[in-house]
Design an enzyme around this catalytic site. Structure first.
Site, PDB file in Angstrom:
ATOM      1  N   ARG A 114      -7.604 -21.538  -0.979  1.00 46.73           N
ATOM      2  CA  ARG A 114      -6.615 -20.972  -0.066  1.00 46.73           C
ATOM      3  C   ARG A 114      -5.358 -21.838  -0.073  1.00 46.73           C
ATOM      4  O   ARG A 114      -5.418 -23.021   0.283  1.00 46.73           O
ATOM      5  CB  ARG A 114      -7.187 -20.886   1.360  1.00 46.73           C
ATOM      6  CG  ARG A 114      -6.205 -20.265   2.338  1.00 46.73           C
ATOM      7  CD  ARG A 114      -6.759 -20.195   3.758  1.00 46.73           C
ATOM      8  NE  ARG A 114      -5.760 -19.632   4.655  1.00 46.73           N
ATOM      9  CZ  ARG A 114      -4.765 -20.330   5.214  1.00 46.73           C
ATOM     10  NH1 ARG A 114      -4.655 -21.629   5.003  1.00 46.73           N
ATOM     11  NH2 ARG A 114      -3.876 -19.724   6.004  1.00 46.73           N
ATOM     12  N   LEU A 145      11.065   1.481   6.998  1.00 42.07           N
ATOM     13  CA  LEU A 145      10.446   1.894   5.749  1.00 42.07           C
ATOM     14  C   LEU A 145      11.164   3.120   5.201  1.00 42.07           C
ATOM     15  O   LEU A 145      11.399   4.073   5.959  1.00 42.07           O
ATOM     16  CB  LEU A 145       8.968   2.243   5.997  1.00 42.07           C
ATOM     17  CG  LEU A 145       8.194   2.514   4.714  1.00 42.07           C
ATOM     18  CD1 LEU A 145       7.830   1.213   4.027  1.00 42.07           C
ATOM     19  CD2 LEU A 145       6.946   3.335   4.994  1.00 42.07           C
ATOM     20  N   GLU A 199      12.612   3.108  14.024  1.00 37.29           N
ATOM     21  CA  GLU A 199      11.558   3.992  13.518  1.00 37.29           C
ATOM     22  C   GLU A 199      10.358   3.887  14.445  1.00 37.29           C
ATOM     23  O   GLU A 199      10.397   3.188  15.457  1.00 37.29           O
ATOM     24  CB  GLU A 199      11.175   3.653  12.071  1.00 37.29           C
ATOM     25  CG  GLU A 199      10.574   2.278  11.875  1.00 37.29           C
ATOM     26  CD  GLU A 199      10.084   2.015  10.439  1.00 37.29           C
ATOM     27  OE1 GLU A 199       9.831   2.971   9.681  1.00 37.29           O
ATOM     28  OE2 GLU A 199       9.935   0.821  10.099  1.00 37.29           O
ATOM     29  N   ARG A 227       8.245   4.008  -4.675  1.00 30.97           N
ATOM     30  CA  ARG A 227       8.265   3.057  -3.550  1.00 30.97           C
ATOM     31  C   ARG A 227       7.235   1.952  -3.771  1.00 30.97           C
ATOM     32  O   ARG A 227       7.476   0.793  -3.445  1.00 30.97           O
ATOM     33  CB  ARG A 227       7.993   3.792  -2.231  1.00 30.97           C
ATOM     34  CG  ARG A 227       8.119   2.864  -1.035  1.00 30.97           C
ATOM     35  CD  ARG A 227       8.026   3.598   0.277  1.00 30.97           C
ATOM     36  NE  ARG A 227       6.731   4.249   0.443  1.00 30.97           N
ATOM     37  CZ  ARG A 227       6.443   5.107   1.403  1.00 30.97           C
ATOM     38  NH1 ARG A 227       7.365   5.431   2.298  1.00 30.97           N
ATOM     39  NH2 ARG A 227       5.247   5.650   1.499  1.00 30.97           N
ATOM     40  N   LYS A 244       6.404  -1.871   1.992  1.00 27.91           N
ATOM     41  CA  LYS A 244       5.215  -1.262   2.608  1.00 27.91           C
ATOM     42  C   LYS A 244       4.054  -2.247   2.473  1.00 27.91           C
ATOM     43  O   LYS A 244       3.143  -2.078   1.654  1.00 27.91           O
ATOM     44  CB  LYS A 244       4.908   0.098   1.960  1.00 27.91           C
ATOM     45  CG  LYS A 244       4.035   0.977   2.856  1.00 27.91           C
ATOM     46  CD  LYS A 244       4.153   2.431   2.479  1.00 27.91           C
ATOM     47  CE  LYS A 244       3.160   3.327   3.223  1.00 27.91           C
ATOM     48  NZ  LYS A 244       3.250   3.305   4.678  1.00 27.91           N
ATOM     49  N   TYR A 276       0.827  -1.212   0.000  1.00 28.09           N
ATOM     50  CA  TYR A 276       0.000   0.000   0.000  1.00 28.09           C
ATOM     51  C   TYR A 276       0.852   1.250   0.000  1.00 28.09           C
ATOM     52  O   TYR A 276       2.075   1.187   0.167  1.00 28.09           O
ATOM     53  CB  TYR A 276      -0.958  -0.013   1.195  1.00 28.09           C
ATOM     54  CG  TYR A 276      -0.323   0.329   2.532  1.00 28.09           C
ATOM     55  CD1 TYR A 276       0.523  -0.557   3.191  1.00 28.09           C
ATOM     56  CD2 TYR A 276      -0.572   1.554   3.150  1.00 28.09           C
ATOM     57  CE1 TYR A 276       1.090  -0.235   4.420  1.00 28.09           C
ATOM     58  CE2 TYR A 276      -0.011   1.886   4.378  1.00 28.09           C
ATOM     59  CZ  TYR A 276       0.823   0.981   5.002  1.00 28.09           C
ATOM     60  OH  TYR A 276       1.395   1.302   6.207  1.00 28.09           O
TER      61      TYR A 276
END
Ligand code: PDD
Length: 287
Positions: A100, A203, A179, A51, A147, A32
């Site tokens: 799945r 990140l 971070e 990114r 991300k 995302y």
């Protein structure tokens, strides 16, 4: 009414539906971005798209849209939503599978979703008094540069911070502060601005990288270096950065008052440079 984008279509957010067999729902198998919008213009869009490409490559999802198609879709999304200042969220998952299975399904088409929410009006810089942060061991995986939508550790760490009456958790890995749960970390010591180098433990924040550029362009003494836990607690200033929080000064860390408990002078300098960038994009001058 909030308008979203799902797999090629704009529609009311409340009508957007994804099948339960989507790998994002079953495995958190997706990535995302969150992009701030000022005066209807997407801020640092090229950096966010770069990114996104890196995240997609890292989890081996074929690019679902070209750069140009991302740009026109996101601009249309912004125009279809109310408010000059918005936060755009976009997500790509591996798509819907027949059954799945952890392994990648054959012929899976990525699910592309985006939505936008209004951002609160910017706060007067003089009214920013700083936030409380707490330190916690970093229990996330070892690919924090991706991300990924798989955010359970970040969710739990942020909630632990909230439960402790703080705004953010600062994460400690092997004795070093890396971070925040959803932000990057900077400290100032003896006039030197320091942030940990990019790598798999954090990140590569778009806001972080903008601050690195601003430091270089405005002769603010700066270096990328690991920050030990002791250095964190002895810092003159601590800041947390993100696209939605911008540059947030930390004035209380666990029980320790940072500096004199007020946002510091280097923060004041940097936030005014950051405001200049926002004003420039509002005038349509830069991206
Ligand atoms: N998060 N580190 C982590 C773990 C983050 O989740 C974020 C941002 C950042 C800052 O990155 P940027 O400056 O590009 O926003 C650093 C977003 C805002 C979120 O998850 O909502």
């Amino acid at each position: 009414m909030s308008i979203a984008f799902l797999n090629g279509e704009f529609l009311p957010l409340e009508d957007a539906r994804v099948p339960v067999m989507d790998r994002g729902f079953l495995f958190g198998d997706g990535v995302y971005e969150v992009i701030p919008v000022y005066a209807g213009k997407l801020f640092r869009l090229d950096h966010h798209l770069k990114r996104l490409r890196n995240s997609l490559d890292a989890i081996r999802i074929e690019k679902p849209l070209s750069n140009e198609d991302w740009k026109s879709m996101l601009n249309e999304l912004v125009n279809r939503n109310e408010g000059a200042d918005q936060a755009v969220y976009l997500q790509v998952t591996r798509g819907v599978a027949a059954k799945r299975d952890h392994a990648f399904p054959p012929d899976c088409k990525p699910t592309v979703f985006a939505m936008s929410s209004s951002m609160p009006p910017s706060v007067d810089i003089d009214k920013i008094s700083g936030v409380t942060a707490v330190t916690f061991p970093d229990n996330r995986w070892k690919l924090c540069n991706i991300k990924a939508i798989t955010l359970l550790p970040n969710v739990l760490l942020r909630q632990q911070a909230i439960d402790a009456g703080a705004a953010e958790a600062i994460l400690i890995r092997d004795g070093y502060a890396v971070e925040g749960a959803a932000s990057n970390l900077f400290i100032v010591k003896d006039g030197m601005l320091i942030t940990p180098p990019n790598g798999p433990t954090l990140l590569p924040g778009v806001t972080r990288d903008l601050l690195v550029e601003l430091a270089a362009n405005h002769a603010i003494p700066f270096r990328e270096a690991d920050i030990s836990e002791a250095e964190l607690f002895n810092a003159d200033e601590i800041w947390l950065t993100s696209s939605t929080r911008e540059i947030s000064p930390v004035t209380l860390l666990d029980e320790t008052v940072i500096s004199d408990g007020k946002p510091g002078p280097v923060w004041k300098h940097m936030i005014s440079l950051y405001q200049d960038c926002k004003s420039a994009i509002r005038r349509g001058e830069a991206g």
